[in-house]
Design an enzyme around this catalytic site. Structure first.
Site, mmCIF file in Angstrom:
data_model
loop_
_atom_site.group_PDB
_atom_site.id
_atom_site.type_symbol
_atom_site.label_atom_id
_atom_site.label_comp_id
_atom_site.label_asym_id
_atom_site.label_seq_id
_atom_site.Cartn_x
_atom_site.Cartn_y
_atom_site.Cartn_z
ATOM 1 N N ARG A 100 0.850 -1.260 0.060
ATOM 2 C CA ARG A 100 0.169 -0.019 0.011
ATOM 3 C C ARG A 100 0.881 1.213 -0.101
ATOM 4 O O ARG A 100 1.690 1.422 0.975
ATOM 5 C CB ARG A 100 -0.853 0.012 1.219
ATOM 6 C CG ARG A 100 -1.737 1.236 1.210
ATOM 7 C CD ARG A 100 -2.805 1.143 2.388
ATOM 8 N NE ARG A 100 -3.334 2.255 2.579
ATOM 9 C CZ ARG A 100 -3.625 3.220 3.638
ATOM 10 N NH1 ARG A 100 -3.163 2.607 4.842
ATOM 11 N NH2 ARG A 100 -4.028 4.424 3.817
ATOM 12 N N ASN A 118 -7.664 1.280 9.861
ATOM 13 C CA ASN A 118 -6.433 1.467 10.370
ATOM 14 C C ASN A 118 -6.604 1.240 12.043
ATOM 15 O O ASN A 118 -7.339 2.227 12.590
ATOM 16 C CB ASN A 118 -5.652 2.874 10.124
ATOM 17 C CG ASN A 118 -5.590 2.912 8.679
ATOM 18 O OD1 ASN A 118 -5.584 1.854 7.897
ATOM 19 N ND2 ASN A 118 -4.943 4.139 8.127
ATOM 20 N N HIS A 173 -3.350 10.799 1.023
ATOM 21 C CA HIS A 173 -2.886 10.567 2.381
ATOM 22 C C HIS A 173 -2.338 12.012 3.069
ATOM 23 O O HIS A 173 -0.912 11.922 3.321
ATOM 24 C CB HIS A 173 -1.802 9.213 2.403
ATOM 25 C CG HIS A 173 -1.529 8.768 3.830
ATOM 26 N ND1 HIS A 173 -1.842 7.458 3.985
ATOM 27 C CD2 HIS A 173 -1.094 9.296 4.954
ATOM 28 C CE1 HIS A 173 -1.330 7.199 5.299
ATOM 29 N NE2 HIS A 173 -0.938 8.387 5.911
ATOM 30 N N GLU A 222 -3.939 -0.602 8.106
ATOM 31 C CA GLU A 222 -2.618 -0.303 8.832
ATOM 32 C C GLU A 222 -2.694 -0.941 10.156
ATOM 33 O O GLU A 222 -3.979 -0.922 10.811
ATOM 34 C CB GLU A 222 -2.476 1.310 9.196
ATOM 35 C CG GLU A 222 -2.190 2.070 7.692
ATOM 36 C CD GLU A 222 -1.966 3.444 8.219
ATOM 37 O OE1 GLU A 222 -1.828 4.083 9.317
ATOM 38 O OE2 GLU A 222 -2.201 4.332 7.391
ATOM 39 N N TYR A 263 -4.745 0.877 15.894
ATOM 40 C CA TYR A 263 -3.595 0.812 16.636
ATOM 41 C C TYR A 263 -4.078 0.376 18.032
ATOM 42 O O TYR A 263 -3.213 -0.309 18.821
ATOM 43 C CB TYR A 263 -2.907 2.112 16.587
ATOM 44 C CG TYR A 263 -2.152 2.362 15.243
ATOM 45 C CD1 TYR A 263 -1.045 1.590 14.865
ATOM 46 C CD2 TYR A 263 -2.802 3.061 14.102
ATOM 47 C CE1 TYR A 263 -0.525 1.864 13.548
ATOM 48 C CE2 TYR A 263 -2.215 2.895 12.956
ATOM 49 C CZ TYR A 263 -1.171 2.522 12.785
ATOM 50 O OH TYR A 263 -0.651 2.561 11.254
ATOM 51 N N GLU A 309 -7.762 8.114 6.390
ATOM 52 C CA GLU A 309 -8.215 8.731 7.765
ATOM 53 C C GLU A 309 -8.861 10.149 7.521
ATOM 54 O O GLU A 309 -8.197 11.119 8.128
ATOM 55 C CB GLU A 309 -7.119 8.594 8.707
ATOM 56 C CG GLU A 309 -6.136 7.303 8.832
ATOM 57 C CD GLU A 309 -5.251 7.291 9.724
ATOM 58 O OE1 GLU A 309 -4.831 8.291 10.182
ATOM 59 O OE2 GLU A 309 -4.699 6.161 9.867
HETATM 60 O O1 IFM Z 1 1.996 7.318 10.414
HETATM 61 C C1 IFM Z 1 0.490 6.977 10.547
HETATM 62 C C2 IFM Z 1 -0.048 6.814 9.186
HETATM 63 O O2 IFM Z 1 0.251 7.858 8.388
HETATM 64 C C3 IFM Z 1 -1.699 7.199 9.295
HETATM 65 N N1 IFM Z 1 -2.022 6.121 10.409
HETATM 66 C C4 IFM Z 1 -1.420 6.127 11.499
HETATM 67 C C5 IFM Z 1 -0.004 6.099 11.379
HETATM 68 C C6 IFM Z 1 0.618 5.847 12.759
HETATM 69 O O3 IFM Z 1 0.398 7.212 13.562
#
Ligand code: IFM
Length: 451
Positions: free
Chosen positions: A75, A291, A119, A358, A293, A164
Site C-alpha cells: 500500500r 487502520n 494521504h 494499517e 492501533y 483517515e
Molecule cells: O503514520 C500514521 C499513518 O500515516 C496514518 N495512520 C497512523 C500511522 C501511525 O500514527
C-alpha cells in the site's frame, strides 16, 4: 492454530510524505505538510519530510524488500502535488512517470499495488484558497483522481480515495496538531463533509476509467464503554456519531446519523450540505480499510464539550487513561480491540468487505553491538493483532486483507522521526535499511500464513 486462506491478502504500507523526500524534484509542488513542518514549533525537533527515507530515489531497492518479505500487496500513496503542483491543471508528467514506474516495479515483482490517493499531502495552493473548508477542493480532488486513474488505470489492484478523513479534518482543522494547523470546530465538520464529497466524486472518476477495486481507509476509534452504565454506553454512541459514523454513514448509507447532527448542533447548522451531495457521496464501493492501533476506554461524565477538542460537541464523557502495556506512542496495546472494532463495524454495515489497511506499533527500538534490532515487542504486537483478525473472521466478519504499518521507519507527522513504526529500520544519516526481527518474523509467517 489459525491459517489464512490463499485469497487473503497480506501486505505492508507506507505513505508519500512520510517516506519519499525529494520535495523539490521533478516539478513537485508544495504541500500543506511542507509548510507545516517548516513552521517552527509544529513538529518535534523541527523535523521535515524534505529527505525522509529518500524513497523517491531508493524505490527499487525498497520494493525488493517488499518482495523478499513475501508480501502479496503493497500500500502506497500518491503525493497530489507531484501530479498537480498547484492542485489544478494538467498533469506534471514527471510525477505521473514516478508512480507509473513504482506500479510497474510492483507488478514485475508479483506484488499487488493498493494506491491511496489522499494521504494528507494537499497542495498548498488549494489550502490558500480555503483547503478542505472550501467545497471547491472536493472538485479539484476529482480532477486529480481523473488524471491519476487515466495514467495508472487497471495496473492498480485496489484504490483508496482517502486515508483517515478524521485526521485530515479534525487534527488538521480543529486541534491544529496536523497540517494545515487550523483551530476551529465548525471547520472540522465542514472539512469532513467536503472530504466525504471528494470521496464520492473520486469514486465516480475512478469507475469511469478503471475496473479495479475501490474503497477508502478510515481510522475508526474503538471506543469501549469501561462499565455497563447507560451513561458510558451513551457517551460511546455520541463519540461514534461524531468521530466514526460521520464518514461511513453518508458513504455506505447515504445519510448522516441524526445523532451526528444532534451532538454538533451548537457548533453548526450543517447548511454546507448541498442538495444532491449525499447521492454523490453514496457510491457503491468494494471495501472499507481500517487502520487500528489502540482502543479508548470511556465512561460517562458531567463536563461541558471542550473547546478545541477533536470530539466536536461531545460533552458528559470521561476518557480513561490507556491501559498498560503501552507502545512508544503511549497507546494501549489491545488486540481484542481490533476484533471488537471489526465486529461492530460489520454489525452496522453488514454488506461491505473489510481490510486492515494499517496495523503496527512504534516501539523504543535499540540497535545492538551486531547492528541487530531484536524488537520482540513489535513481533508480539503483530502476531497478536493478526490473531485478532483471525478471530474476527471466525465470527463471520468478511476481512480480506491485512497490512502492517509500516514497511519503513518514517516521518511520523507531528512526532517527526522520534517514533519508529517500521519493520525495517532506517538509519536517517546513511539511509541504510536493516531488517528488524519483526520483519524476519513477518517473512516467516507469510511463508505459511499460519499462526
Ligand atoms: O503514520 C500514521 C499513518 O500515516 C496514518 N495512520 C497512523 C500511522 C501511525 O500514527
Amino acid at each position: 492454530m489459525t491459517t489464512f486462506g490463499k485469497d487473503f491478502v497480506f501486505g505492508t504500507a507506507t505513505a508519500s510524505y512520510q517516506i519519499e523526500g525529494a520535495v523539490n524534484e521533478d516539478g513537485r509542488g508544495r504541500s500543506i505538510w511542507d509548510t507545516f513542518s517548516h513552521t517552527p514549533g509544529k513538529v518535534v525537533n523541527g523535523d521535515t519530510g524534505d529527505v525522509a527515507c529518500d524513497h523517491y530515489h531508493r524505490w527499487a531497492s525498497d520494493l525488493d524488500i517488499v518482495a523478499e518479505l513475501g508480501a502479496d500487496a503493497y500500500r502506497l500513496s500518491i503525493a497530489w502535488p507531484r501530479i498537480q503542483p498547484t492542485g489544478v491543471g494538467r498533469a506534471n508528467q514527471a510525477g505521473i512517470d514516478f508512480y507509473s514506474r513504482l506500479i510497474d516495479g510492483l507488478l514485475e515483482r508479483g506484488i499487488k499495488p493498493l494506491v491511496t490517493l489522499y494521504h494528507w499531502d494537499l497542495p498548498q495552493t488549494l489550502e490558500d484558497h480555503g483547503g478542505w473548508v472550501d467545497r471547491d477542493t472536493a472538485y479539484r480532488f476529482a480532477d486529480y483522481v481523473e488524471l491519476v486513474a487515466g495514467a495508472l488505470g487497471d495496473r492498480v489492484w485496489s484504490w483508496a480515495t482517502l486515508n483517515e478523513p478524521w485526521c485530515a479534518a479534525m487534527l488538521g482543522y480543529v486541534t491544529g496538531e496536523h497540517a494545515p494547523g487550523r483551530r476551529d470546530p465548525e471547520s472540522g465538520l465542514i472539512a469532513s463533509h467536503h472530504l466525504n464529497l471528494a470521496h464520492g466524486l473520486g469514486v465516480q472518476a475512478l469507475r469511469a476509467q478503471t475496473h479495479s477495486r475501490v474503497g477508502l481507509v478510515v481510522n475508526y476509534h474503538q471506543f469501549a464503554a469501561a462499565d455497563d452504565s447507560p451513561e458510558a454506553r451513551d457517551a460511546v454512541e455520541r463519540l461514534d456519531a461524531v468521530a466514526n459514523w460521520i464518514y461511513t454513514d453518508p458513504i455506505l448509507r447515504g445519510a448522516y446519523d441524526p445523532r451526528t447532527i444532534e451532538v454538533t448542533k451548537n457548533v453548526t447548522s450543517w447548511g454546507f450540505v448541498a442538495d444532491g451531495d449525499l447521492d454523490v457521496i453514496h457510491q457503491p464501493i468494494d471495501y472499507v480499510g481500517h487502520n487500528y492501533y489502540s482502543p479508548t476506554w470511556i465512561l460517562g461524565g458531567t463536563n461541558q464539550a471542550e473547546a478545541g477538542s477533536p470530539w466536536v460537541g461531545v460533552d458528559n464523557v470521561t476518557f480513561l487513561p490507556p491501559k498498560k502495556p503501552l507502545s512508544d506512542m503511549g497507546w494501549a496495546i489491545d488486540p481484542a480491540g481490533l476484533t471488537a472494532l471489526l465486529t461492530r463495524f460489520h454489525e452496522r454495515y453488514p454488506d461491505i468487505d473489510l481490510i486492515v489497511a494499517e496495523n503496527g506499533a512504534a516501539m523504543p527500538d535499540t540497535v545492538d553491538e551486531h547492528g541487530e534490532i531484536h524488537d520482540a515487542d513489535r513481533t508480539d504486537y503483530l502476531k497478536t493483532h493478526i490473531g485478532a483478525v483471525g478471530d474476527a473472521i471466525e465470527k463471520g466478519v468478511p476481512v480480506t486483507g491485512y497490512f502492517t504499518w509500516s514497511l519503513l521507519d518514517n516521518f511520523e507527522w507531528a512526532f517527526g522521526y522520534t517514533k519508529r513504526f517500521g519493520i525495517i529500520r532506517v538509519d536517517y544519516d546513511t539511509q541504510q535499511r536493516t531488517w528488524k526481527d519483526s520483519a524476519r518474523w513477518y517473512q516467516q509467517f507469510l511463508a505459511t500464513r499460519t499462526l
